[in-house]
Design a protein around this motif. Sequence first.
Motif, PDB file in Angstrom:
ATOM      1  N   GLN A   1       8.159 -28.794 -32.454  1.00 41.73           N
ATOM      2  CA  GLN A   1       7.437 -30.057 -32.254  1.00 41.73           C
ATOM      3  C   GLN A   1       7.797 -30.657 -30.894  1.00 41.73           C
ATOM      4  O   GLN A   1       6.923 -31.133 -30.172  1.00 41.73           O
ATOM      5  N   ALA A   2       9.085 -30.651 -30.570  1.00 34.87           N
ATOM      6  CA  ALA A   2       9.548 -31.240 -29.314  1.00 34.87           C
ATOM      7  C   ALA A   2       8.923 -30.519 -28.118  1.00 34.87           C
ATOM      8  O   ALA A   2       8.513 -31.169 -27.149  1.00 34.87           O
ATOM      9  N   GLU A   3       8.837 -29.208 -28.178  1.00 30.26           N
ATOM     10  CA  GLU A   3       8.246 -28.455 -27.078  1.00 30.26           C
ATOM     11  C   GLU A   3       6.780 -28.840 -26.882  1.00 30.26           C
ATOM     12  O   GLU A   3       6.344 -29.098 -25.762  1.00 30.26           O
ATOM     13  N   ALA A   4       6.033 -28.918 -27.956  1.00 32.94           N
ATOM     14  CA  ALA A   4       4.613 -29.292 -27.868  1.00 32.94           C
ATOM     15  C   ALA A   4       4.461 -30.719 -27.350  1.00 32.94           C
ATOM     16  O   ALA A   4       3.611 -30.991 -26.489  1.00 32.94           O
ATOM     17  N   MET A   5       5.274 -31.635 -27.863  1.00 29.59           N
ATOM     18  CA  MET A   5       5.201 -33.035 -27.428  1.00 29.59           C
ATOM     19  C   MET A   5       5.551 -33.168 -25.953  1.00 29.59           C
ATOM     20  O   MET A   5       4.898 -33.918 -25.219  1.00 29.59           O
ATOM     21  N   LEU A   6       6.559 -32.433 -25.515  1.00 28.36           N
ATOM     22  CA  LEU A   6       6.989 -32.507 -24.115  1.00 28.36           C
ATOM     23  C   LEU A   6       5.914 -31.970 -23.179  1.00 28.36           C
ATOM     24  O   LEU A   6       5.614 -32.579 -22.149  1.00 28.36           O
ATOM     25  N   ARG A   7       5.309 -30.850 -23.536  1.00 29.58           N
ATOM     26  CA  ARG A   7       4.223 -30.297 -22.715  1.00 29.58           C
ATOM     27  C   ARG A   7       3.074 -31.301 -22.586  1.00 29.58           C
ATOM     28  O   ARG A   7       2.572 -31.555 -21.499  1.00 29.58           O
ATOM     29  N   GLU A   8       2.666 -31.857 -23.708  1.00 26.80           N
ATOM     30  CA  GLU A   8       1.553 -32.809 -23.709  1.00 26.80           C
ATOM     31  C   GLU A   8       1.903 -34.054 -22.903  1.00 26.80           C
ATOM     32  O   GLU A   8       1.093 -34.557 -22.118  1.00 26.80           O
ATOM     33  N   PHE A   9       3.114 -34.565 -23.074  1.00 25.65           N
ATOM     34  CA  PHE A   9       3.565 -35.762 -22.370  1.00 25.65           C
ATOM     35  C   PHE A   9       3.565 -35.541 -20.855  1.00 25.65           C
ATOM     36  O   PHE A   9       3.053 -36.377 -20.100  1.00 25.65           O
TER      37      PHE A   9
END
Length: 186
Positions: free
Chosen positions: A111-119
């Motif tokens: 989840q953190a990886e996906a959120m960081l990419r999007e952010f």
Amino acid sequence: MTRKSHQSPPPDAPEDDAALFRDAIGPVRELPASELPPAKPRPKAAPRMAQRDEAEAMSEFRRAVTADALEAGDALAYRRDTVPPRTLQRLRRGEFSAQEELDLHWSDARQAEAMLREFLNHARQHGIGCVRIIHGKGLNGDSKHPVLKNLVDRMLRHRADVLAFASAPANQGGTGAVLVLLAAKR
């Protein structure tokens, strides 16, 4: 003329059921032999050497990743060669104000990886120059190495739009947060 309703075998001959059956049905012809049903297919050969090599390579990769892994109190710091060292010092002191913030607490690594990419993509698209990412210090995890902190460090180092990053000053989260300078949108 005497009538016999039932013919019985002579008293000296033993009764053979199979012989009686053959006498009753008459001559027969033998059917051709049928083919045997197909056998179960054999299992495919397992590439055991390749699997062992793959497992060893993964183990070596994990060892290499954890050898460079950051621990809970370690500070993050990175700058591209094109960024002056003075800029990294200013970032460490908190002289750049974060325009956006992402909190990764309570996220798993995926989840953190996906959120960081999007952010980061969002920040870049909107021309934001400095962001703060809160990854936590990793003190509550089962691992000796904080998972989210190491994930953030690896991801930021591999992004072309990240110019520099450093752990935030104590009043902005300390080693549980990182300030990131992003390249201008082209």
